[in-house]
Design an enzyme around this catalytic site. Sequence first.
Site, PDB file in Angstrom:
ATOM      1  N   TYR A  32       0.826  -1.220   0.000  1.00 27.40           N
ATOM      2  CA  TYR A  32       0.000   0.000   0.000  1.00 27.40           C
ATOM      3  C   TYR A  32       0.860   1.270   0.000  1.00 27.40           C
ATOM      4  O   TYR A  32       1.114   1.839   1.064  1.00 27.40           O
ATOM      5  CB  TYR A  32      -0.917   0.002   1.228  1.00 27.40           C
ATOM      6  N   TRP A  36      -3.861   5.942   3.309  1.00 25.25           N
ATOM      7  CA  TRP A  36      -5.182   5.325   3.471  1.00 25.25           C
ATOM      8  C   TRP A  36      -5.934   5.978   4.609  1.00 25.25           C
ATOM      9  O   TRP A  36      -5.331   6.362   5.629  1.00 25.25           O
ATOM     10  CB  TRP A  36      -5.040   3.825   3.778  1.00 25.25           C
ATOM     11  N   ASP A  39      -6.468   3.899   8.127  1.00 28.04           N
ATOM     12  CA  ASP A  39      -5.112   3.592   8.579  1.00 28.04           C
ATOM     13  C   ASP A  39      -4.503   4.819   9.250  1.00 28.04           C
ATOM     14  O   ASP A  39      -3.931   4.732  10.343  1.00 28.04           O
ATOM     15  CB  ASP A  39      -4.210   3.179   7.406  1.00 28.04           C
ATOM     16  N   TYR A  85       0.125   0.194  -7.373  1.00 18.95           N
ATOM     17  CA  TYR A  85      -1.098  -0.277  -6.717  1.00 18.95           C
ATOM     18  C   TYR A  85      -2.228  -0.314  -7.741  1.00 18.95           C
ATOM     19  O   TYR A  85      -2.210   0.405  -8.734  1.00 18.95           O
ATOM     20  CB  TYR A  85      -1.452   0.671  -5.562  1.00 18.95           C
ATOM     21  N   GLY A 171     -13.650  -1.504   5.044  1.00 23.21           N
ATOM     22  CA  GLY A 171     -12.339  -1.753   5.636  1.00 23.21           C
ATOM     23  C   GLY A 171     -12.066  -3.249   5.771  1.00 23.21           C
ATOM     24  O   GLY A 171     -10.954  -3.678   6.005  1.00 23.21           O
ATOM     25  N   ASP A 173     -12.562  -5.777   3.420  1.00 19.94           N
ATOM     26  CA  ASP A 173     -12.899  -5.946   2.008  1.00 19.94           C
ATOM     27  C   ASP A 173     -13.574  -7.243   1.575  1.00 19.94           C
ATOM     28  O   ASP A 173     -14.578  -7.236   0.900  1.00 19.94           O
ATOM     29  CB  ASP A 173     -11.626  -5.792   1.169  1.00 19.94           C
ATOM     30  N   ARG A 209      -5.055 -13.231  -0.037  1.00 20.79           N
ATOM     31  CA  ARG A 209      -5.709 -12.050  -0.616  1.00 20.79           C
ATOM     32  C   ARG A 209      -7.096 -12.409  -1.178  1.00 20.79           C
ATOM     33  O   ARG A 209      -7.417 -13.577  -1.355  1.00 20.79           O
ATOM     34  CB  ARG A 209      -4.820 -11.489  -1.746  1.00 20.79           C
ATOM     35  N   TRP A 367      -9.722 -11.080   5.465  1.00 20.03           N
ATOM     36  CA  TRP A 367     -10.778 -10.815   6.446  1.00 20.03           C
ATOM     37  C   TRP A 367     -11.694 -12.029   6.630  1.00 20.03           C
ATOM     38  O   TRP A 367     -12.805 -11.907   7.108  1.00 20.03           O
ATOM     39  CB  TRP A 367     -11.590  -9.592   6.002  1.00 20.03           C
ATOM     40  N   GLU A 410       0.447  -7.530   9.028  1.00 19.31           N
ATOM     41  CA  GLU A 410      -0.873  -6.963   8.727  1.00 19.31           C
ATOM     42  C   GLU A 410      -1.977  -7.741   9.457  1.00 19.31           C
ATOM     43  O   GLU A 410      -2.877  -7.184  10.036  1.00 19.31           O
ATOM     44  CB  GLU A 410      -1.079  -7.014   7.204  1.00 19.31           C
TER      45      GLU A 410
HETATM   46  C1  9WN Z   1      -8.238  -1.582  -0.135  1.00 18.32           C
HETATM   47  C2  9WN Z   1      -4.662  -0.383   3.793  1.00 18.32           C
HETATM   48  C3  9WN Z   1      -5.959  -1.113   3.536  1.00 18.32           C
HETATM   49  C4  9WN Z   1      -6.829  -1.204   4.783  1.00 18.32           C
HETATM   50  C5  9WN Z   1      -8.021  -2.119   4.576  1.00 18.32           C
HETATM   51  C6  9WN Z   1      -7.508  -3.458   4.078  1.00 18.32           C
HETATM   52  C7  9WN Z   1      -6.705  -3.288   2.804  1.00 18.32           C
HETATM   53  C8  9WN Z   1      -7.067  -2.316   0.522  1.00 18.32           C
HETATM   54  C9  9WN Z   1      -6.531  -3.409  -0.385  1.00 18.32           C
HETATM   55  O1  9WN Z   1      -5.627  -2.402   3.047  1.00 18.32           O
HETATM   56  O2  9WN Z   1      -7.575  -2.805   1.784  1.00 18.32           O
HETATM   57  O3  9WN Z   1      -8.621  -0.505   0.665  1.00 18.32           O
HETATM   58  O4  9WN Z   1      -6.010  -3.084  -1.442  1.00 18.32           O
HETATM   59  O5  9WN Z   1      -6.646  -4.590  -0.053  1.00 18.32           O
HETATM   60  O6  9WN Z   1      -8.560  -4.320   3.885  1.00 18.32           O
HETATM   61  O7  9WN Z   1      -8.731  -2.261   5.778  1.00 18.32           O
HETATM   62  O8  9WN Z   1      -7.289   0.057   5.139  1.00 18.32           O
HETATM   63  O9  9WN Z   1      -4.009  -0.925   4.869  1.00 18.32           O
END
Ligand code: 9WN
Length: 723
Positions: A32, A36, A39, A85, A171, A173, A209, A367, A410
């Site tokens: 990431y 965000w 976050d 990304y 959050g 996903d 994922r 999740w 994570e």
């Molecule tokens: C999409 C950044 C984010 C968290 C989310 C988590 C994950 C993103 C992704 O990462 O989501 O927002 O690309 O998978 O699910 O809770 O804010 O850490």
Amino acid sequence: MQDIIKKHLKAAQAVLNKNHAGSYTIPSSSLYPHQWNWDSGFIAIGYSHFNTGLAIKELQSLFSAQWRNGMLPQIVFNRNSLGRYFPEPDFWQTERSPNAPERFLTSGITMPPIHAVSVLKIYENAQDKQKVIPFLKWIYPKLMASHRYLYLERNLNQDGLIYIRHPWESGMDNSPAWDKVLRKIDLSGIRLPEYRRKDTESGVSSDMRPTKQNYDYFVYFMELFKKAKYEEKEIAKECPFLVCGPLFNAILCASNEALIKISDIIGKPYQEIEQWYSLTSKSIRDKLYHEEHGIFDAYDLRGKELLELETASGFLPMFGGAASQEQAEKIYRYLDSKSFCALHQGNCFTIPSYDTQKEGFKRENYWRGPVWININWMLVQGLRRYGFGQKADSLSRHILELPIRFGFYEYYDSFDGRGYGSKNFSWTASLFIDTAYETYVKAGARAYAGAAENILFRDRVLNKTGKQTDISGIRISQEMIKAVKEIKSRYYTPKGTVDYESIKTSGEYKNYKKITANLRGFDLTLLKGETEKLAFWINLYNTIVVDGIIENRVKESVKEVIGFFSRIKYIIGGYSFSPDDIEHGVLRANSRKPSRVWKQFGLLNAKRKFSLRHIDPRIHFALVCGSRSCAPIKYYTSEGIYDELEMATKNFINSSEVMVIPEENRILISQIFKWYRSDFGGLPGILNIIRKYILDDDKKIFLDNIKDDLQIDYLYYDWNLNK
Ligand code: 9WN
């Protein structure tokens, strides 16, 4: 503070440092690379303990990209990191909306609104609170706008239940909760644009994922939004995914509550926020609670039904106080069960994101099963609020233990703790910092702040007055415990505080005092045999401490009253007994109190005849000293005392007071072991007792093969009231 905590606090700060990208902090460099939304809310909380400036900057940066309609975007893109990304601005095309900010590149959805909670923490944790006021004034209208946006644009039925229109907005996903809605959407005839995922190219296994099918839905919704030019009314007409989840709405309640406090600090009106709070919390209670499942559920606005799925988000209405006390007690039963890892269950870490007993639970997939630190963190506060202190402590311990043992991941495996997803994950580090500060730094300061407020220079006999009745013999201690329990059940408020003022004038307390009057005439020689004596004295110790707390109007910690354990007394059969007399004189077979050189009962002390012959070290796990670090109060019986002590020992060894960290070749254990080392038979005895009772297999194996250089740290003893 323990060396190991210090060491990992540094490591956590290093993670944030590494992920710091100028004016904000990315969640992790591998997956990431942008800013965000929620976050940053969690990250600011970590910074607030050691660098107020960075905490403020984190949120300033996020809120600078707020949309004109008040929406706080899920992602603020870093122009220098584009290309790493998916999806990025080229895919979102938010410029189609007149509301998107001009100077910033953002996504076109939002996330759970945790930020008012973070802002309040920044203020509360600042060394110089006055310096934070200008920031509060700057962010206040922005926070108001973001909440107002939710109540105006995402409140379909005007009942305060805010909907999300994309799984990313939750959050969580790929939570199994969304499956039912997604499955109803037929994508077969729909041409989706080509896209290339980057998450599965980042070194993180695709098993951890979301699936390709999930991503197709994610992209499908984005296409709808683009077509609607991000116009909410239009989206509400078209989008098949409109869901009111318990996590999003519970966080909104917590933030409304924080926003009320912020308004108060800077002198702004807050009637509107109060209305938001009552509307949303009432609807959570009335519409999202699933009576049969004993947990909160998400509501599908399209299908007009609850989604019938038990995920960790269903416990969140404790955070922010939306659940009623009755609902909290019901969901607690579920939370503290095998499904989500019960207290002292062994071989499990709290709390998995999905019920471990359900089909579809996946231990390593995102999740759909793993433990997430932010969920634990919110639950710790929710649990404390409703009076589930012991469970809250246990979750806090896992927030510390998982990163210490496995790294700042994570998410984690709920059974063996292994870390998944990206390494060096910012909110894990940040909430580790918050938990370590709250547990070890601030709790210590709070407990000692009140010390010496109240000094007992003379003995204070607590059962001096009152008529004796016909309760006699061993029944006295039984009745006393019953009466203490009645006091507790009535005067522990839902917020987890104890209303000592009301207790003092209550009928329940009067009843308790009447029973203690009978102790004055109680003939101690009636106690026969070790079992009867053990049970009687342990129970008595536990109730005199509660009585002492009430009589001395203790607010935060028994440490406020100097002389508490030696000067409060009960007269029993003509002798006066303090908690110290009971513990060191009687139960510990007339031993020294730690830090003293003499034995509790001197040579001429007539109470010597009541001393037990030998020490059963398990008593240390049954004595309730009115503080968080000692055992919860229970009633001990003469018939079952040995089994009950076994249970108390098992509970204690598997509680937050004993942390075994094989990876570091270390154990962190309660100060009780240090103070009463000789009662346990020295270090070998201590290790034996831990080995015998620990439930986690990995830890047992480690303790069976102890190396010479095993490091032992003693945990800070939390003297805060066990309320
Ligand atoms: C999409 C950044 C984010 C968290 C989310 C988590 C994950 C993103 C992704 O990462 O989501 O927002 O690309 O998978 O699910 O809770 O804010 O850490």
